[in-house]
Design a protein around this motif. Structure first.
Motif, short mmCIF file in Angstrom:
data_model
loop_
_atom_site.label_atom_id
_atom_site.label_comp_id
_atom_site.label_asym_id
_atom_site.label_seq_id
_atom_site.Cartn_x
_atom_site.Cartn_y
_atom_site.Cartn_z
N LYS A 157 25.10 27.97 -6.60
CA LYS A 157 25.02 27.08 -5.42
C LYS A 157 24.30 27.70 -4.23
O LYS A 157 23.36 27.13 -3.71
N LYS A 158 24.78 28.85 -3.77
CA LYS A 158 24.09 29.51 -2.65
C LYS A 158 22.74 30.02 -3.14
O LYS A 158 22.66 30.60 -4.22
N LEU A 159 21.71 29.82 -2.33
CA LEU A 159 20.42 30.43 -2.66
C LEU A 159 20.47 31.90 -2.28
O LEU A 159 20.99 32.25 -1.21
N LYS A 160 19.95 32.75 -3.15
CA LYS A 160 19.94 34.19 -2.87
C LYS A 160 18.49 34.65 -2.73
O LYS A 160 17.65 34.30 -3.57
N ILE A 161 18.23 35.41 -1.68
CA ILE A 161 16.91 36.01 -1.50
C ILE A 161 17.06 37.53 -1.56
O ILE A 161 17.79 38.11 -0.75
N PHE A 162 16.40 38.14 -2.55
CA PHE A 162 16.47 39.58 -2.74
C PHE A 162 15.25 40.26 -2.12
O PHE A 162 14.13 39.76 -2.25
N ASP A 163 15.49 41.38 -1.46
CA ASP A 163 14.43 42.24 -0.97
C ASP A 163 13.98 43.11 -2.15
O ASP A 163 14.75 43.93 -2.66
N LEU A 164 12.74 42.92 -2.62
CA LEU A 164 12.29 43.60 -3.84
C LEU A 164 12.06 45.09 -3.62
O LEU A 164 12.13 45.87 -4.56
N GLU A 165 11.78 45.48 -2.38
CA GLU A 165 11.55 46.90 -2.12
C GLU A 165 12.87 47.66 -2.05
O GLU A 165 13.01 48.74 -2.60
N LYS A 166 13.88 47.05 -1.41
CA LYS A 166 15.17 47.73 -1.26
C LYS A 166 16.13 47.44 -2.41
O LYS A 166 17.12 48.15 -2.59
N GLY A 167 15.87 46.34 -3.13
CA GLY A 167 16.73 45.99 -4.25
C GLY A 167 18.07 45.39 -3.86
O GLY A 167 19.04 45.47 -4.61
N VAL A 168 18.14 44.80 -2.67
CA VAL A 168 19.41 44.23 -2.19
C VAL A 168 19.19 42.78 -1.74
O VAL A 168 18.06 42.35 -1.54
N ILE A 169 20.32 42.05 -1.60
CA ILE A 169 20.23 40.69 -1.08
C ILE A 169 19.86 40.75 0.40
O ILE A 169 20.50 41.45 1.18
N ALA A 170 18.81 40.01 0.77
CA ALA A 170 18.38 39.96 2.17
C ALA A 170 19.00 38.76 2.88
O ALA A 170 19.36 38.84 4.05
N THR A 171 19.13 37.64 2.17
CA THR A 171 19.60 36.39 2.78
C THR A 171 20.34 35.56 1.74
O THR A 171 19.96 35.58 0.56
N GLU A 172 21.36 34.83 2.18
CA GLU A 172 21.97 33.79 1.35
C GLU A 172 21.97 32.50 2.15
O GLU A 172 22.26 32.50 3.34
N LEU A 173 21.60 31.41 1.49
CA LEU A 173 21.55 30.10 2.15
C LEU A 173 22.63 29.23 1.54
O LEU A 173 22.61 28.93 0.34
N ASP A 174 23.58 28.82 2.36
CA ASP A 174 24.78 28.14 1.90
C ASP A 174 24.74 26.67 2.31
O ASP A 174 24.58 26.37 3.49
#
Length: 329
Positions: free
Chosen positions: A126-143
């Motif tokens: 359900k939540k959109l997840k945006i990953f930072d490809l350089e750091k390998g972590v979630i940058a943003t979630e859109l709820d």
């Protein structure tokens, strides 16, 4: 009257997959040509030459169906989203996996940001997840989505995201504020979405309707009703749902794949006039329903992926002679 295509064309047939091909997508034009990427229920996405359909390589590693596969802008890397709850980043030249992102549920959609630094994932979570490809972590979630997401895409600006799925609303998100700024309510669940015309148009399908949104003004350009008639039942039974649609770069035609959810799965690739919505061509060849369709960047050809495990590449104007092949080899 249905145009019984006097121009029945023989497409290029690309075998290799063992189950349904659920997404096909072309790369941008690169110095090495155009490439075609397929997501497949067999869990083994494949990369091919976009002009000949010749197999180049297979990405090995997913442990479940792959629902989405996309190139980054220069086609150096690919991203895939799978029923194994992961999104993965791959080197498109070597085929090696670069990284893996756990989404905790089935991933239905992946898309690179225009600057190629982030990966947008949508799915059953359900939540959109945006990953930072350089750091390998979630940058943003859109709820905001209340049910599973089928498709999520970046607009060319890189600050706007479109998403849609089972809750029957195309949502438009502003990444600067992290909030939904617009919604287009439709009649049925959103089955597919893609950017066309160099990113200027977001084409999405819901039920028997195809919707076209301007990605810069965020206004609806038009909605066309495209009931696909089932000819085996006397021509009276209208198809339920369109699985996917793609608009040609010159905005003259769009193509669509028909439904799977009836006794007669529609194996044809339908071509419609964008101005009127009338069906102008019908391409026969697949032996299973068409999951996805997509125009090549130059608009001269388009690809379809179907439940029969094949990809077919069709010419947009079958009356044009085929490009001469270099016979020196």
């Amino acid at each position: 009257s249905r145009m019984e295509a006097s121009s029945q064309q023989a497409p290029l047939v690309c075998p290799g997959h063992s189950r349904g091909v659920v997404q096909v997508s072309f790369s941008n034009v690169t110095p090495d040509g155009v490439f075609l990427l397929s997501a497949c229920l067999d869990g083994k996405p494949m990369i091919r030459r976009g002009d000949t359909g010749d197999w180049i390589g297979t990405f090995e590693g997913h442990k479940g169906a792959v629902w989405s596969a996309k190139f980054d802008a220069p086609a150096f890397r690919c991203a895939t989203g799978s029923a194994d709850f992961s999104a993965r980043l791959w080197d498109a030249l070597s085929g090696d996996q670069i990284s893996e992102f756990n989404c905790n549920h089935i991933v239905k959609s992946v898309d690179f940001s225009p600057d190629n630094k982030k990966l947008l994932c949508g799915g059953k979570f359900k939540k959109l997840k945006i990953f930072d490809l350089e750091k390998g972590v979630i940058a943003t979630e859109l709820d905001g989505h209340t049910h599973g997401v089928k498709s999520a895409l970046y607009a060319p600006s890189g600050t706007t995201v479109f998403s849609g799925g089972e809750d029957k609303c195309l949502r438009v998100w502003d990444l600067n504020s992290g909030t939904q700024v617009k919604g287009f309510e439709v009649k049925k669940e959103i089955t597919s979405m893609q950017l066309n015309c160099g990113g200027q148009v977001c084409t999405f399908t819901a039920g028997t309707e195809v919707h076209f949104v301007d990605t810069s003004t965020l206004e609806l350009i038009k909605t066309l009703e495209c009931p696909i008639v089932n000819p085996t039942l006397g021509g009276n039974v209208k198809a339920q749902d369109i699985t996917s649609a793609s608009l040609s770069p010159n905005r003259k035609r769009f193509i669509a794949g028909g439904p799977a959810d009836q006794a007669w799965p529609d194996p044809w690739v339908h071509v419609f006039d964008y101005a009127t919505g009338a069906e102008v061509e019908c391409n026969k060849g697949h032996h299973g329903h068409v999951w996805d369709v997509c125009f090549a960047p130059d608009g001269e050809s388009y690809a379809s992926g179907a439940d029969d495990g094949t990809i077919r590449i069709w010419r947009s104007d079958p009356s044009k002679p085929k490009e001469p092949k270099d016979d020196a080899a």
